[in-house]
Every structure is written in structure tokens, then in C-alpha cells.
Design an enzyme around this catalytic site. Structure first.
Site, PDB file in Angstrom:
ATOM      1  N   SER A   1       0.596  -1.245   0.151  1.00 16.53           N
ATOM      2  CA  SER A   1       0.065  -0.202   0.091  1.00 16.53           C
ATOM      3  C   SER A   1       0.827   1.594   0.419  1.00 16.53           C
ATOM      4  O   SER A   1       2.020   1.596  -0.176  1.00 16.53           O
ATOM      5  CB  SER A   1      -0.749   0.262   1.163  1.00 16.53           C
ATOM      6  OG  SER A   1       0.110   0.446   2.619  1.00 16.53           O
ATOM      7  N   ASP A   2       0.862   2.704  -0.357  1.00 14.05           N
ATOM      8  CA  ASP A   2       0.710   3.563   0.227  1.00 14.05           C
ATOM      9  C   ASP A   2       0.984   3.867   1.626  1.00 14.05           C
ATOM     10  O   ASP A   2      -0.062   3.210   2.460  1.00 14.05           O
ATOM     11  CB  ASP A   2       0.821   4.283  -0.690  1.00 14.05           C
ATOM     12  CG  ASP A   2       1.558   6.319  -0.913  1.00 14.05           C
ATOM     13  OD1 ASP A   2       2.604   5.937   0.140  1.00 14.05           O
ATOM     14  OD2 ASP A   2       1.289   6.938  -1.610  1.00 14.05           O
ATOM     15  N   TRP A   3       1.774   4.646   1.897  1.00 11.80           N
ATOM     16  CA  TRP A   3       1.316   5.047   3.204  1.00 11.80           C
ATOM     17  C   TRP A   3       0.034   5.121   4.178  1.00 11.80           C
ATOM     18  O   TRP A   3      -0.316   6.631   4.105  1.00 11.80           O
ATOM     19  CB  TRP A   3       3.236   6.703   3.539  1.00 11.80           C
ATOM     20  CG  TRP A   3       2.935   6.935   5.032  1.00 11.80           C
ATOM     21  CD1 TRP A   3       1.803   7.566   5.834  1.00 11.80           C
ATOM     22  CD2 TRP A   3       3.730   6.666   5.839  1.00 11.80           C
ATOM     23  NE1 TRP A   3       2.547   7.957   7.259  1.00 11.80           N
ATOM     24  CE2 TRP A   3       3.738   7.393   7.055  1.00 11.80           C
ATOM     25  CE3 TRP A   3       4.848   6.160   5.589  1.00 11.80           C
ATOM     26  CZ2 TRP A   3       4.469   7.403   7.928  1.00 11.80           C
ATOM     27  CZ3 TRP A   3       6.366   6.774   6.322  1.00 11.80           C
ATOM     28  CH2 TRP A   3       5.989   6.934   7.688  1.00 11.80           C
ATOM     29  N   GLY A   4       0.413   4.552   5.019  1.00 16.04           N
ATOM     30  CA  GLY A   4      -1.158   4.090   5.230  1.00 16.04           C
ATOM     31  C   GLY A   4      -2.759   4.338   4.861  1.00 16.04           C
ATOM     32  O   GLY A   4      -3.632   5.073   5.108  1.00 16.04           O
ATOM     33  N   SER A   5      -2.237   3.943   3.506  1.00 17.62           N
ATOM     34  CA  SER A   5      -3.316   4.143   2.544  1.00 17.62           C
ATOM     35  C   SER A   5      -4.459   3.142   2.878  1.00 17.62           C
ATOM     36  O   SER A   5      -5.291   3.475   2.096  1.00 17.62           O
ATOM     37  CB  SER A   5      -3.259   4.402   1.221  1.00 17.62           C
ATOM     38  OG  SER A   5      -2.441   2.792   0.082  1.00 17.62           O
TER      39      SER A   5
END
Ligand code: NOJ
Length: 733
Positions: free
Chosen positions: A285-289
Site C-alpha cells: 500500500s502507500d503510506w497508511g492508505s
């Protein structure tokens, strides 16, 4: 590492010798190993492999840099980001070796344009139109980063963008899907080589999947809304191309796509990427997505976010902890089948295996190797090589450039000429104190430098004008370094106004009034608008952010040691209201070019300041005799040929561009699309015929069912020096 070229060659040779049969045997062995390992893993340990935590610093919100040693030694973390250095990564890997099954960590970082040796920002490198140089640059990043404990970079960013307000255009290859695909592949090849088990190759991560480059109004993280036909033809190609080049990992994007966040989007991840394209790596995932699916209001809570992520095919969660906190329960209560988790774990373990980490978890953390390689001269030489090729000559009236060797005194104006920090650009890992600024590079050339700040970058006020003008008057030539500060482009740096501040532009006007020769260096991380400078300054170079070797590269171009050959990979607008502005627009039912009743603005022009593919040289290239020759070769319908002559006074390089227009089709098609280019070097007076093949790749498109088709009919082929300055010939298939 004495000779980088030799080193690169030896790696390629070893790769060529690998035998396919052996690989299959190796694969069987790997599968046996992973089956056996997974057979021993508890559900918690499996979920641990899907969890990535951030280490020393944050590249996103809500992160507490807490010690992860305990969790690592319990086998509850699969990967770390934002930790680097042979020593530090070794310590963490040692903790992983304390865990029950001794599964190694992988360390990832945003190595976006070089590591501690900074290379030009990706958009600048794309301006080189030199795929070999771009691949070499990525190779250098891998060599340097892998020596510092890293196994994985979150690059290449392959998002197409038509919106210069979006700050992240600096990280990509610009606006064109055809060229963007080739650049994406070059970067993947450079990072991964052909063999991940070599200890100087690293995993690439194609991002941000998908369509992250098209946020509405150019605002980072904003929603994306586009038809499938538009996606397939303009935004999708670089992701697919990068996958085909063997990219090991993908990153899901923050945005929603067709009304579902990409991170929980089964169509994008499970269907298109994994099933249709057959991607066998893993998706992070992207950061915290994963957690952000709650803010999207697509998931009620973190539990539902975890459920949607894993179901959609998202394998590893970056930073947020929805997987860690919820997947076990979801399995135990029977909401999801453990096979979903197993598939994700297997994908991650395969990459760890391919990196050779089960054999030797410490193979990337050798302090001696790190010392030898990081910031070594061959890397700096490569950085300078590509930096020179990234510079674009935008204007050169009265052949002010190149500067004559007799120019001994220079009025150097603008704080950017002295700023190591700004030269690095955004998303930089470079050692700032090792950046050679323009000021230093000029000192090294033994020039007399009459420096003045000229303007204040923060307030945009002209400072001490009389002093600046005095410096100008007493010098042979004036070089003005102007533009944006580095922080103004990059993630979270969307701008509603991409005009260069009025004060800087006014200063150029005042200096030009002295009648002394003036060269403007436009330093920027995106297309910017500078209409006054365009009009007043006799010579302009776009120098972007070139990082460690910025100063020497710029000087080499100013004094003609390197004849500029860059071309713009993005259209530069004249007005903000024109954005999104791109060369491959469609005709519409009321095509532009009429006084009334056509697509246009009533208050501004449709014309860009500089079109896609634009860039001058110190020499002149004549284009002659554009023609089509039918071909009998299998798969090639025809060749388009053009004779190019260097009729100017210098040796030089030219990017010869080939565009195609499908005249009539079953869906509306752009007025032209880049479908080939060749960068050629011609000596003064030399001529050469350049030949472009016409195959399905040049003529086809995706229809509304996302099938790639070629429709017989009439085509126009165009060859030229940029997307506007072309000669055409017709062709019927
Ligand atoms: C957020 C960015 O969107 C992505 O490109 C980057 O790789 C991650 N943060 C990790 O830093």
C-alpha cells in the site's frame, strides 16, 4: 569500484550466461523451500510478513518512530522503510534472526533519483530522452543503495500527468504514455538488472497504481475520475510496461479509481494487475492508505479496511496497522479464507528468496563495501553525465550560448546559484554538503564571479538592485539563477499558481535593460510559467534540479563542453487557465483554429509556451525528405524515414520524434501521439537517415472493452524536432 562501466558490463555478462533450465530447477527448489517455511508459520507470523513499519523518520503523517526490535525478533514485521545504512540495517536484521523462523526483513526507501549521490530529478532525466542514460542512472541508484543495506526502492514513479499544478510531476517522466512506458522499463531494468540475486540489484516498486497523476484540479491526493478508455490509452501503459519489464513490486495509490480507493480496488489489483497481466510480485500500500479507506468513507473502520485491502489483493500494508490488528480475527471468525493471506505471504517470501536473503540475510549490509561505494567518483561521473543531458535549451537569441572561452568574468545573480539544498530537489537522499553548486563550479573554473543575490526567494522582493546592476555592468556576461525552491514541487506540493514570482521576472527585465548579455537558468521541478522572462531574456536554459553535480553540468553546458540535447517531457503552459495542457488532445466536434464556434478560450491563447518535445541545440538540424516505405518484413507494415543534417557549427545530438495520427477510428483519437524517437549524435556537417518502424505498437489503441486493436484505414505520420514542428506524410493500411 574503479570503473563503473566495466562493472556494469560484467554484471550484464553474468546475467546473459544464466541458463533457463537451471532457473526452472531453482524455482522448484524455491517453491519447496517456501512451502516448507509456510507450513511452519503461525497465522500471526504470516500476518507479520504483510506488515511494514517505518523506522527513523516519517514520509507521511501519524507515525511514531518507536523501537520495533521486539516485534521484529518475534517475527511480527516483514519489512521496514526509512532505515538505511549497512550498520543500522544489520542491527535490525540481527533482531529478525532472533525470531523463531529467522525470516529476514526487507528494507525499503524512497531512492527516487540517486541515493547519497544525487542524480537529476526524474522529470529532468526524462528530458534527456536518453534511455541508456536513464537506465544507467537507476543502476547507479541500485549499486549505491544496496551497498547501504537497502533491498527495495519505491520507484519508479510512472504516473502520467497532464497537470503541472500537481507537485509530483517532478517524480515522473512527464505527460506521454509511450515515452513514459519506455522510461519506466529503463528504470526497472536499471534497478533490478536481470538477476535479483546479485547483491547490487534492488526491487523496483512501480507506483502509484493507478492514475495517481490525474487528481482533479491538480491537487495531490484528490479524487480521480476517468473513463476506462481514457485510462487504458493514456494512464495505464507505463504501469503495464513496467510490469512487463519484470518489476518485482507495485504500490497502490492514495486516490480512488472508479469510485473505489486503489488500495481496496479489486479491479485494479486482483483483476487487471494480477489476473490479466499475470503479475507475480507483491503489492504494497502507500503510506497508511489501508487505514485511509476509512477517511475515504469506503470502510467503516480499520477492520473493514483490512478486509477490503486483503480481498482486493493488497499484499503488504505500509505503516498503518489494520492488517496486524484485524486479519487474524477475520480469518478465525471465517470472514476470510486463510488462503488469501497465504497468497500474499508467498508473494513476499518469493521476493526475499530471490534477493538471496534466506541464504545470507546480511549480504546487503557490509560496512566496508558501503564505504567504498557510497559517494564514489564513478557514481558522481555518471550523475554529471545524465545531468548534462537533462538540461533543455529554451531560447538562444544571437547565439549568446555557448559562452566563449574568453568570458572570464561573470555576474552571477540569485541565491539558487549557491543553494546546495535546492539543487537536490524534492525526494532526495543526497548528501547535501557534497552538492557542487553553480557558484562553486564557476570558482573551480577559475572565473571572476561578481555575485549578487538580486532577489529574496521568500518575499520575492528585488534586493539591492543598484549593487546587482553594478555587478552586471562590470562583467562579461550575466547568469541569473531563478525559479522555484526545491520544496515547492514534490508530494503535497500542489500549486494553484505556477507562475514564477513577479519580482524575479522584473529583475530579469531590469538586468536585460543594461544591454549586457544575459542567460537565465530556470530551476524548477515542474513546468512553470515565466512569460516576461521568455520575452525579455535572450537566452534561457531549463536546468530543473540536477542534484550532486548540478554546478559542473550547468557550467559544461554554458561553455559548450556539452551541447544541450534535452527536450521537454511536459508541455509548458503560458497561462494557468490552460491546464491541463498536453499535446495529444482530441479534435472535438468543433476543432480549434476558427474565430468562432470552436473549442478555445476567449481571453487567452491555446498555444503553450513550449510544446512537448521542445528543446534547442547550439547547432542546427535540418529535417528533409520525410517519406514512407512499405515493408515486407513480418510484423512491420512500413518504415518512416527522414534525412537529418547537422548544418550548424557544432557537433550535437538531436531527438528525432515520430508521431502518428489515426485519421478515423471507432473511438475518438488524439490529433497526434508520439510513437517513436531516436536520439542521434551528428558531427558538424554530417547527415544521417533515421528510420522508424510502423508496427501494431505504432498504430493500435485500446477500445472501450480494453482490447488492444489496430484498425485498417488512413494514418498521418509526422516527423519533427518537437510535437508542433513536424512534417507529415500519409499512409493507408
Ligand atoms: C508516500 C508517497 O506517496 C510514496 O510515493 C512513498 O513511497 C511513500 N510515502 C513512502 O515514503
Amino acid at each position: 569500484m574503479k570503473n563503473l562501466t566495466l562493472f556494469l558490463l560484467s554484471v550484464c555478462f553474468l546475467m546473459a550466461c544464466t541458463n533457463t533450465e537451471k532457473q526452472t530447477e531453482k524455482q522448484k527448489e524455491m517453491n519447496r523451500f517456501i512451502d516448507s517455511l509456510m507450513g511452519q508459520m503461525t497465522l500471526e507470523e504470516k500476518i507479520g510478513q504483510l506488515s511494514q513499519c517505518s523506522g527513523e523518520f516519517a514520509t507521511g503523517p501519524d507515525n511514531n518512530p518507536i523501537s520495533r526490535t521486539e516485534d521484529i525478533s518475534k517475527g511480527l514485521i516483514g519489512s521496514m522503510l526509512n532505515v538505511s545504512g549497512a550498520e543500522k540495517t544489520r542491527r535490525m536484521q540481527e533482531a529478525a534472526m532472533q525470531s523463531r523462523l529467522r525470516i529476514p526483513l526487507i528494507f525499503g526507501l524512497d531512492v527516487i533519483h540517486g541515493f547519497r549521490t544525487g542524480f537529476p530529478i526524474p522529470l529532468a532525466e526524462a528530458a534527456s530522452f536518453d534511455l541508456d542514460a536513464i537506465e544507467r542512472s537507476a543502476r547507479c541508484s541500485a549499486i549505491e543503495a544496496s551497498a547501504s543495506g537497502l533491498h527495495w526502492t519505491f520507484a519508479p514513479m510512472v504516473d502520467i500527468s497532464w497537470d503541472a499544478r500537481w507537485g509530483r510531476v517532478m517524480e515522473g517522466a512527464g505527460e506521454d504514455p509511450y515515452y513514459g512506458s519506455l522510461v519506466a522499463q529503463a528504470r526497472v531494468r536499471g534497478l533490478q538488472g536481470d538477476d535479483l540475486s546479485a547483491d547490487n540489484t534492488i526491487l523496483a516498486c512501480v507506483k502509484h497504481y493507478a492514475a495517481y497523476g490525474a487528481p482533479m484540479a491538480g491537487k495531490d491526493y484528490n479524487s480521480v475520475d476517468m473513463s476506462m478508455g481514457h485510462f487504458a490509452n493514456f494512464y495505464m501503459p507505463p504501469y503495464k510496461a513496467a510490469m512487463e519489464a519484470g518489476a518485482a513490486t507495485f504500490m497502490s495509490s492514495f486516490n480512488d479509481f472508479n469510485n473505489q480507493p486503489a488500495t481496496g480496488n479489486s479491479f485494479l489489483l486482483r483483476h487487471l494487475l494480477k489476473k490479466e497481466w499475470g503479475f507475480d510480485g507483491f503489492v504494497v500500500s502507500d503510506w497508511g492508505s489501508v487505514q485511509e479507506m476509512v477517511a475515504h468513507r469506503y470502510a467503516r473502520d480499520e477492520r473493514e479496511a483490512a478486509l477490503k485491502g486483503i480481498t482486493a489483493g493488497l499484499d503488504m500494508e505500509m505503516v498503518s496497522e489494520c492488517y496486524r490488528n484485524n486479519l487474524a480475527e477475520l480469518v478465525k471468525e471465517g470472514t476470510i479464507d486463510e488462503s488469501l493471506i497465504d497468497d500474499a505471504v508467498r508473494r513476499i517470501l518469493i521476493k526475499k528468496y530471490e534477493l538471496g536473503l534466506f541464504e545470507d540475510p546480511f549480504r546487503y549490509c557490509d560496512v566496508e563495501r558501503e564505504k567504498e561505494i557510497v559517494n564514489s567518483q564513478p557514481l558522481r561521473d555518471e550523475a554529471r553525465y545524465v545531468a548534462e543531458r537533462s538540461i533543455v535549451l529554451l531560447k538562444n537569441e544571437q547565439n549568446i550560448l555557448p559562452l566563449s572561452p574568453s568570458v572570464k568574468s561573470v555576474a552571477l545573480i540569485g541565491p539558487l546559484a549557491k543553494s546546495q539544498k535546492d539543487m537536490c530537489g524534492s525526494w532526495s537522499c543526497a548528501d547535501q554538503n557534497k552538492v557542487i553548486t553553480l557558484f562553486e563550479a564557476m570558482q573551480q573554473r577559475g572565473l571572476t564571479i561578481n555575485y549578487s543575490d538580486g532577489y529574496d526567494l521568500k518575499t520575492d522582493e528585488i534586493t539591492n538592485l543598484q549593487h546587482t546592476l553594478a555587478q552586471v555592468r562590470k562583467s562579461d556576461v550575466t547568469i541569473i539563477a531563478m525559479g522555484e525552491e526545491a520544496w515547492e514541487s514534490g508530494e503535497m506540493r500542489s500549486k494553484a499558481d505556477i507562475n514564477i514570482p513577479a519580482g524575479q521576472q522584473k529583475l530579469v527585465e531590469e538586468i536585460v535593460k543594461t544591454g549586457k548579455p544575459v542567460v537565465v537558468l530556470m530551476m524548477c521541478g515542474r513546468p512553470v510559467i515565466f512569460n516576461t522572462v521568455r520575452e525579455k531574456a535572450p537566452a534561457i536554459l531549463c536546468t530543473w534540479w540536477l542534484s550532486s553535480e548540478a554546478g559542473p553540468a550547468i557550467c559544461n553546458v554554458l561553455w559548450g563542453d556539452y551541447n544541450p540535447s534535452g527536450k521537454l517531457p511536459m508541455t509548458f503552459p503560458q497561462h494557468i487557465g490552460q491546464i491541463p495542457l498536453y499535446y495529444q488532445y482530441k479534435s472535438t466536434g468543433r476543432p480549434a483554429g476558427q474565430d468562432v464556434w470552436c473549442t478555445k478560450y476567449i481571453d487567452i491563447t491555446d498555444q503553450p509556451a513550449y510544446p512537448f518535445g521542445y528543446g534547442l541545440s547550439y547547432t542546427r538540424f535540418d529535417y528533409d525528405n520525410v517519406r514512407v516505405e512499405k515493408s515486407d518484413e513480418k510484423g512491420v507494415y512500413a518504415y518512416v524515414l527522414v534525412d537529418i543534417t547537422n548544418s550548424g557549427n557544432y557537433d550535437g545530438e538531436e531527438v528525432v520524434q515520430f508521431y502518428v495520427r489515426d485519421e478515423y477510428a471507432s473511438i475518438t483519437r488524439p490529433v497526434k501521439e508520439l510513437r517513436g524517437f531516436e536520439k542521434i549524435a551528428l558531427k558538424k556537417g554530417e547527415s544521417r537517415t533515421v528510420k522508424f518502424p510502423v508496427t501494431d505498437k505504432q498504430l493500435g489503441f485500446y477500445n472501450n472493452d480494453m482490447e488492444y486493436i489496430v484498425e485498417p484505414g488512413e494514418f498521418t505520420f509526422m516527423v519533427g524536432r518537437n510535437s508542433q514542428d513536424v512534417e507529415s506524410v500519409s499512409f493507408t493500411l
